[in-house]
Design a protein around this motif. Structure first.
Motif, PDB file in Angstrom:
ATOM      1  N   LEU A 121      -8.733  -2.141  -7.838  1.00  0.00           N
ATOM      2  CA  LEU A 121      -9.759  -3.018  -7.261  1.00  0.00           C
ATOM      3  C   LEU A 121      -9.662  -3.054  -5.743  1.00  0.00           C
ATOM      4  N   LEU A 122      -8.431  -2.986  -5.248  1.00  0.00           N
ATOM      5  CA  LEU A 122      -8.246  -2.969  -3.789  1.00  0.00           C
ATOM      6  C   LEU A 122      -8.893  -1.699  -3.230  1.00  0.00           C
ATOM      7  N   GLU A 123      -8.747  -0.617  -3.979  1.00  0.00           N
ATOM      8  CA  GLU A 123      -9.360   0.642  -3.545  1.00  0.00           C
ATOM      9  C   GLU A 123     -10.876   0.618  -3.700  1.00  0.00           C
ATOM     10  N   ASN A 134      -8.039  -0.370 -13.084  1.00  0.00           N
ATOM     11  CA  ASN A 134      -6.850   0.277 -13.628  1.00  0.00           C
ATOM     12  C   ASN A 134      -5.656  -0.288 -12.849  1.00  0.00           C
ATOM     13  N   GLY A 135      -5.252  -1.494 -13.239  1.00  0.00           N
ATOM     14  CA  GLY A 135      -4.364  -2.285 -12.399  1.00  0.00           C
ATOM     15  C   GLY A 135      -5.203  -2.900 -11.289  1.00  0.00           C
ATOM     16  N   SER A 136      -4.662  -3.938 -10.634  1.00  0.00           N
ATOM     17  CA  SER A 136      -5.460  -4.529  -9.547  1.00  0.00           C
ATOM     18  C   SER A 136      -5.461  -3.609  -8.334  1.00  0.00           C
ATOM     19  N   LEU A 152       0.215  -0.589 -18.756  1.00  0.00           N
ATOM     20  CA  LEU A 152      -1.121  -0.310 -19.283  1.00  0.00           C
ATOM     21  C   LEU A 152      -2.172  -0.227 -18.181  1.00  0.00           C
ATOM     22  N   ARG A 153      -1.884  -0.775 -17.010  1.00  0.00           N
ATOM     23  CA  ARG A 153      -2.768  -0.725 -15.846  1.00  0.00           C
ATOM     24  C   ARG A 153      -4.086  -1.437 -16.105  1.00  0.00           C
ATOM     25  N   VAL A 154      -4.074  -2.728 -15.949  1.00  0.00           N
ATOM     26  CA  VAL A 154      -5.338  -3.459 -16.065  1.00  0.00           C
ATOM     27  C   VAL A 154      -5.332  -4.698 -15.165  1.00  0.00           C
ATOM     28  N   ALA A 156       2.478  -7.344   4.829  1.00  0.00           N
ATOM     29  CA  ALA A 156       1.628  -7.574   3.642  1.00  0.00           C
ATOM     30  C   ALA A 156       1.746  -6.386   2.698  1.00  0.00           C
ATOM     31  N   PHE A 157       1.310  -6.583   1.475  1.00  0.00           N
ATOM     32  CA  PHE A 157       1.403  -5.562   0.427  1.00  0.00           C
ATOM     33  C   PHE A 157       0.885  -4.212   0.943  1.00  0.00           C
ATOM     34  N   ALA A 158       1.666  -3.155   0.685  1.00  0.00           N
ATOM     35  CA  ALA A 158       1.432  -1.846   1.310  1.00  0.00           C
ATOM     36  C   ALA A 158       0.090  -1.212   0.970  1.00  0.00           C
ATOM     37  N   ASN A 168       2.230 -13.436  -1.084  1.00  0.00           N
ATOM     38  CA  ASN A 168       2.376 -12.064  -0.600  1.00  0.00           C
ATOM     39  C   ASN A 168       3.623 -11.402  -1.175  1.00  0.00           C
ATOM     40  N   ASN A 169       3.505 -10.116  -1.386  1.00  0.00           N
ATOM     41  CA  ASN A 169       4.653  -9.275  -1.750  1.00  0.00           C
ATOM     42  C   ASN A 169       4.898  -8.349  -0.549  1.00  0.00           C
ATOM     43  N   PRO A 170       6.065  -8.230   0.001  1.00  0.00           N
ATOM     44  CA  PRO A 170       7.376  -8.636  -0.510  1.00  0.00           C
ATOM     45  C   PRO A 170       7.945  -9.931   0.078  1.00  0.00           C
ATOM     46  N   LEU A 173      -9.053 -11.406  -1.593  1.00  0.00           N
ATOM     47  CA  LEU A 173      -7.946 -12.334  -1.805  1.00  0.00           C
ATOM     48  C   LEU A 173      -7.169 -11.850  -3.031  1.00  0.00           C
ATOM     49  N   ASP A 174      -6.014 -11.291  -2.766  1.00  0.00           N
ATOM     50  CA  ASP A 174      -5.198 -10.662  -3.815  1.00  0.00           C
ATOM     51  C   ASP A 174      -4.251 -11.710  -4.398  1.00  0.00           C
ATOM     52  N   GLU A 175      -4.537 -12.111  -5.631  1.00  0.00           N
ATOM     53  CA  GLU A 175      -3.740 -13.159  -6.271  1.00  0.00           C
ATOM     54  C   GLU A 175      -2.921 -12.591  -7.440  1.00  0.00           C
ATOM     55  N   ALA A 176      -2.269 -11.455  -7.201  1.00  0.00           N
ATOM     56  CA  ALA A 176      -1.508 -10.789  -8.267  1.00  0.00           C
ATOM     57  C   ALA A 176      -0.416 -11.702  -8.857  1.00  0.00           C
ATOM     58  N   TYR A 177       0.107 -12.619  -8.045  1.00  0.00           N
ATOM     59  CA  TYR A 177       1.223 -13.471  -8.504  1.00  0.00           C
ATOM     60  C   TYR A 177       0.771 -14.909  -8.758  1.00  0.00           C
ATOM     61  N   ASN A 178      -0.526 -15.101  -8.881  1.00  0.00           N
ATOM     62  CA  ASN A 178      -1.105 -16.438  -9.029  1.00  0.00           C
ATOM     63  C   ASN A 178      -0.451 -17.261 -10.133  1.00  0.00           C
TER      64      ASN A 178
HETATM   65  C1  LIG Z   1       0.497  -8.286  -3.970  1.00  0.00           C
HETATM   66  C2  LIG Z   1       0.214  -7.240  -4.979  1.00  0.00           C
HETATM   67  N1  LIG Z   1      -1.051  -6.939  -5.248  1.00  0.00           N
HETATM   68  C3  LIG Z   1      -1.382  -6.002  -6.152  1.00  0.00           C
HETATM   69  C4  LIG Z   1      -0.412  -5.309  -6.828  1.00  0.00           C
HETATM   70  C5  LIG Z   1      -0.862  -4.217  -7.756  1.00  0.00           C
HETATM   71  O1  LIG Z   1      -0.416  -4.362  -9.020  1.00  0.00           O
HETATM   72  P1  LIG Z   1      -1.207  -3.728 -10.263  1.00  0.00           P
HETATM   73  O2  LIG Z   1      -1.965  -2.540  -9.753  1.00  0.00           O
HETATM   74  O3  LIG Z   1      -0.158  -3.383 -11.224  1.00  0.00           O
HETATM   75  O4  LIG Z   1      -2.146  -4.799 -10.715  1.00  0.00           O
HETATM   76  C6  LIG Z   1       0.936  -5.593  -6.609  1.00  0.00           C
HETATM   77  C7  LIG Z   1       2.000  -4.832  -7.321  1.00  0.00           C
HETATM   78  O5  LIG Z   1       3.137  -4.882  -7.039  1.00  0.00           O
HETATM   79  C8  LIG Z   1       1.252  -6.582  -5.645  1.00  0.00           C
HETATM   80  O6  LIG Z   1       2.529  -6.867  -5.374  1.00  0.00           O
END
Ligand SMILES: Cc1ncc(COP(=O)(O)O)c(C=O)c1O
Length: 366
Positions: A97-99, A92-94, A234-236, A118-120, A166-168, A193-198
């Motif tokens: 998956l982290l959780e 439900n969003g990435s 939509l959270r996927v 790193a991303f919170a 990485n975000n931000p 390995l979080d590639e949300a912005y790949n």
């Molecule tokens: C680095 C990074 N990972 C994961 C996410 C999670 O995004 P989502 O749950 O919408 O996939 C974000 C959202 O801002 C992000 O910046």
């Protein structure tokens, strides 16, 4: 009685995630319209028309539970990446998956390594299961992979979170560095390995992490439809990994965690390569537009590989508030240990213009 005392201490210690301010909230507060939100790294083009059409068509079936196994979407992903479906878990969003990674593999007292800035959500997912986060000092605001590996080994960590980009901070780790990191890491330490912005990576920076899955069974790759595919609401998202790891992640997943509208839209979005390319091109131009002006204004910024850029500015919170008054929402990142910085998402050219003229006005007022 104080009911928060009923929660375990590690839950009470969590500082909640601070989302970007919604447009509707600012409209209510200031009674203005035409607000531009450049605060949550959303896609300014919206979503692919094909994805929207697929979502609309799926509305007819919302009285039914979704396919809890996500067959069609996994099938599309498995063809895209050349992996069998048991290598894929949907989220439900990435964020989900982290959780899952944290909940499936960590327990109270386990150690988890991530980088400063790193991303919170890495810290939140870690704290949520009572594990202990070890935040490693960043190098030029980016992940210091050698220091992260050394910390993980020395402290007996079970998991490492890496955001690339990485975000931000927008920082990027080249594929060969990541690959060398994985080779040197003991195989009993899991790497998320979080590639949300790949999809925003320029051609010359692209690397194929999916092929590494054969070599590194301890690797989990997470990706999302929220950013370049424009389906944030939509959270996927999805994670790829070895079947034993994916099996454990599936066990902590809610049976119907990804709704049917999201699944249908994601399949269509995945096939609309043109839309992703347009998104990429728009972002590249917008990034040049904004960073070009930052340079002219003498503002320091972190060169970014994502769809956002963080810049340094005196009185960041005052500038943030003044930007709100002028109808532009950006994101303060003091909670990332960057109190003198703001992060702006790349928008449409007109939105970027509005942000830049508001910023210039504010700098003129100072
Ligand atoms: C680095 C990074 N990972 C994961 C996410 C999670 O995004 P989502 O749950 O919408 O996939 C974000 C959202 O801002 C992000 O910046």
């Amino acid at each position: 009685m104080n009911y928060s005392d009923l929660a375990p201490p590690y839950i009470r210690a969590i500082a909640p995630y601070q989302p970007g301010k919604p447009i509707s909230e600012l409209e209510r507060e200031l009674g203005i319209s035409g607000i531009v939100k450049l605060a949550s790294n959303e896609n300014p083009l919206g979503a692919s028309p094909k994805a929207i059409a697929a979502a609309r068509a799926a509305l007819d079936e919302i009285a039914l539970y979704p396919d809890g196994n996500g067959f069609d979407l996994k099938d599309a992903l498995s063809q895209r990446y050349g992996v069998v479906q048991n290598h894929i878990v949907l989220g439900n969003g990435s964020n989900d998956l982290l959780e899952f990674a944290a909940r499936a593999f960590l327990t109270i007292g386990d150690k988890v390594v991530y980088s400063d800035h790193a991303f919170a959500v890495y810290a939140l997912a870690t704290q949520g299961v009572g594990a202990t986060g070890i935040s490693v000092a960043a190098k030029n605001f980016g992940h210091d992979l050698d220091a992260m590996r050394a910390a993980a080994v020395a402290q007996g960590a079970k998991m490492i979170f890496i955001a690339n980009p990485n975000n931000p901070t927008g920082t990027f780790l080249p594929g060969d560095k990541l690959h060398a990191f994985m080779r040197a890491l003991p195989a009993n330490i899991l790497v998320v390995l979080d590639e949300a912005y790949n999809e925003y990576l320029p051609e010359e920076c692209r690397y194929d992490s999916v092929v590494w899955l054969k070599e590194f069974p301890n690797l989990i790759i997470s990706r999302t439809f929220s950013k370049a595919y424009g389906l944030a609401s939509l959270r996927v998202g999805y994670a790829l990994g070895n079947p034993q790891v994916i099996d454990m992640m599936n066990r902590v997943r809610q049976p119907f965690n990804v709704n049917s509208v999201a699944q249908a839209a994601a399949v269509a979005a995945l096939h609309d390569a043109d839309f992703v390319r347009q998104t990429f091109e728009l972002n590249r131009r917008g990034m040049a537009q904004i960073t070009g002006e930052f340079t002219k204004l003498g503002l320091e910024y972190l060169p970014s590989f994502g769809n956002f850029v963080s810049f340094k500015i005196d009185d960041a919170m005052a500038v943030y508030r003044r930007l709100l008054e002028l109808g532009v929402i950006v994101r303060p990142i003091a909670n990332y240990d960057m109190p003198g910085w703001l992060r702006v998402s790349i928008g449409l050219e007109t939105e970027n213009d509005k942000f830049l003229s508001a910023l210039k006005q504010i700098l003129g007022e100072q």
